[in-house]
Write a protein that holds these residues in place. Sequence first.
Motif, PDB file in Angstrom:
ATOM      1  N   TYR A 158      90.396  70.887  39.435  1.00 21.43           N
ATOM      2  CA  TYR A 158      89.785  70.578  40.731  1.00 21.43           C
ATOM      3  C   TYR A 158      88.282  70.494  40.535  1.00 21.43           C
ATOM      4  O   TYR A 158      87.663  71.421  40.013  1.00 21.43           O
ATOM      5  CB  TYR A 158      90.121  71.669  41.749  1.00 21.43           C
ATOM      6  N   HIS A 159      87.692  69.369  40.946  1.00 17.12           N
ATOM      7  CA  HIS A 159      86.245  69.180  40.810  1.00 17.12           C
ATOM      8  C   HIS A 159      85.574  69.413  42.167  1.00 17.12           C
ATOM      9  O   HIS A 159      86.022  68.896  43.194  1.00 17.12           O
ATOM     10  CB  HIS A 159      85.926  67.778  40.305  1.00 17.12           C
ATOM     11  N   TYR A 160      84.499  70.168  42.140  1.00 20.60           N
ATOM     12  CA  TYR A 160      83.761  70.489  43.361  1.00 20.60           C
ATOM     13  C   TYR A 160      82.648  69.479  43.631  1.00 20.60           C
ATOM     14  O   TYR A 160      82.087  68.889  42.700  1.00 20.60           O
ATOM     15  CB  TYR A 160      83.104  71.868  43.243  1.00 20.60           C
ATOM     16  N   LYS A 161      82.312  69.348  44.918  1.00 23.10           N
ATOM     17  CA  LYS A 161      81.107  68.592  45.303  1.00 23.10           C
ATOM     18  C   LYS A 161      80.302  69.403  46.319  1.00 23.10           C
ATOM     19  O   LYS A 161      79.530  68.850  47.089  1.00 23.10           O
ATOM     20  CB  LYS A 161      81.480  67.215  45.867  1.00 23.10           C
ATOM     21  N   ASP A 162      80.513  70.726  46.293  1.00 22.32           N
ATOM     22  CA  ASP A 162      79.835  71.602  47.246  1.00 22.32           C
ATOM     23  C   ASP A 162      78.486  72.074  46.707  1.00 22.32           C
ATOM     24  O   ASP A 162      78.250  72.122  45.509  1.00 22.32           O
ATOM     25  CB  ASP A 162      80.717  72.807  47.591  1.00 22.32           C
ATOM     26  N   LEU A 163      77.615  72.423  47.631  1.00 20.39           N
ATOM     27  CA  LEU A 163      76.275  72.901  47.306  1.00 20.39           C
ATOM     28  C   LEU A 163      76.091  74.285  47.923  1.00 20.39           C
ATOM     29  O   LEU A 163      76.348  74.490  49.114  1.00 20.39           O
ATOM     30  CB  LEU A 163      75.228  71.932  47.852  1.00 20.39           C
ATOM     31  N   TRP A 164      75.668  75.242  47.092  1.00 20.09           N
ATOM     32  CA  TRP A 164      75.481  76.623  47.536  1.00 20.09           C
ATOM     33  C   TRP A 164      74.070  77.098  47.207  1.00 20.09           C
ATOM     34  O   TRP A 164      73.462  76.628  46.242  1.00 20.09           O
ATOM     35  CB  TRP A 164      76.480  77.551  46.835  1.00 20.09           C
ATOM     36  N   VAL A 165      73.602  78.053  47.991  1.00 18.58           N
ATOM     37  CA  VAL A 165      72.328  78.684  47.684  1.00 18.58           C
ATOM     38  C   VAL A 165      72.480  80.201  47.848  1.00 18.58           C
ATOM     39  O   VAL A 165      73.064  80.682  48.827  1.00 18.58           O
ATOM     40  CB  VAL A 165      71.173  78.148  48.579  1.00 18.58           C
TER      41      VAL A 165
END
Length: 539
Positions: A158-165
Amino acid sequence: MGKKDKKKKEEKKGKGIEKTAEKTEKKAKLKAKKELAAKGEDDIESMVKAIEEEERKRQEVKEVVVGPPSHRSNFSMTAHSDNPEIVFFGGEFYNGQKTTMFNDLLVFNLKRSEWTQIKSPAGPPPRSSHQACIVSQAGGQLWVFGGEFTSPSESQFYHYKDLWVFHFASKRWEKVTATGGPSARSGHRMVVFKKYLIVFGGFHDNLRDCKYFNDLYSFDLEERKWAKLVTVGSEPSPRSACQMFSAEDGRVVVYGGYCKEKVKKVEKGVTHIDMFLLSPDKHDDTGIKWRWQTVKQVGERPTMRTGLCNAVGRDGKVFMFGGVMDKQSEEDDDEESDEDSDDEDGNFFNEMYSVNVEGERATWHLVTLTGRKEIGEKGEKGEKKRRRKEKGDGEAMEDDNVDQLEDLALEDTGPTTVTVESGAFTVSSTVGEAEKGAKGDTLAELKEKDCFVPSARFGSQMVFKGGSLYLFGGIIESGEKDITLKDFYSLDTNKIDSWNVIIESDQVMEWLGETDDDDDDDEEGDDEDEDDESGMDTD
């Protein structure tokens, strides 16, 4: 009328192909679901959602003093911009049967030599091959984008495209919602440029096909907006696992990388060694237009390899360590040899290079460690010469003969294979010309200089902090075995004398997968079965 009828037939045919493809995909999904049920696994998207739900249940922040990180590769390791700390996140570990993914956030304090794990509510799910950058704003922030999740059986990705900080001030994670960003991917690269995160390349693999990218995006850290960048000039081809860093003048550099291409219906790996410069268009006020330029490379360049790690030092000097290069068959067009090459060991490296990019020119140097001792009259050979002077002629001649034999034994007559047994593993590595430094240092000379170099590897990480390089983890392959490391080293770049050991290399982990010995046993068993069937006595 004839043309219209032909057009209608083509449209009808096209719709028929689409329906057939949909049915085929539906059948494949049902089949995959049954196979996963037999393995005791959910589908990958359900697994990721369940993990994220569990993360949300945590209510409070906990900081716990812990031991060093476990064996892992393809994690992120980032130097804190303001504090004497190195921040680790994520990664993966494979023991031959099962893959374990990590989402632990670990901080190593350089002054106290202490590891702390920060357990914060609603954090990102486990991942590897992601990217992370630290910025100073708002008390310090760790930005994480993309990556991949692998199921325990390695049958799903599963490839992610999410952005976290992660906010260091509050010690809490925040999932950033912003549209228009890069598609799901891993193996991409991300750097900070002024008030932007710049994301380049990567790949997406759904087990049916694999796509590589060379698109370019920016994320405005103040406005919190994604933008797809428009570029002119000679751009890099699609790739993942490249080296991306900022030059001293602020421009962004892309070097090397890896992709797979189909040649005569056979998929072959391609390792890149080209270099490019990326800079914003001076006449553009929108920040959308950028320019690619090729870079001329000179000096002592590394041989072809991928899986290196890099760290930006002082005065524009960038260090690169390690890497791997698959052994190429003599007949590249031979389909059988290409399939078999996956089972062969690659060439692993523990060399370190430095590169300076000035203008459109990159100058490479092979980094040679000076050692803690001087070679010469003050070294071991000098001590032997001193002793010979104090002895009589007969004893001196005898000692000379012994020294000549020792020199012959240490003389390089070409690459040789050294086998090191450690725990459950036997690791073979080639020692010879590739192990020599820029001044022709052999392993014996490195030992004489009291000089230590970490073992060859790929998938490790390296950072620069407080004048020193820090190197952790990675992988080395031995036949069918993937030996994942958890060792940790530092090197003072002011001295460049020897790597210091923070955590020793154990190279001991339980391997549960098949080995070359198992294959040999199976073949012997098959032969015995054939003998039994033929009526021959096998007792």
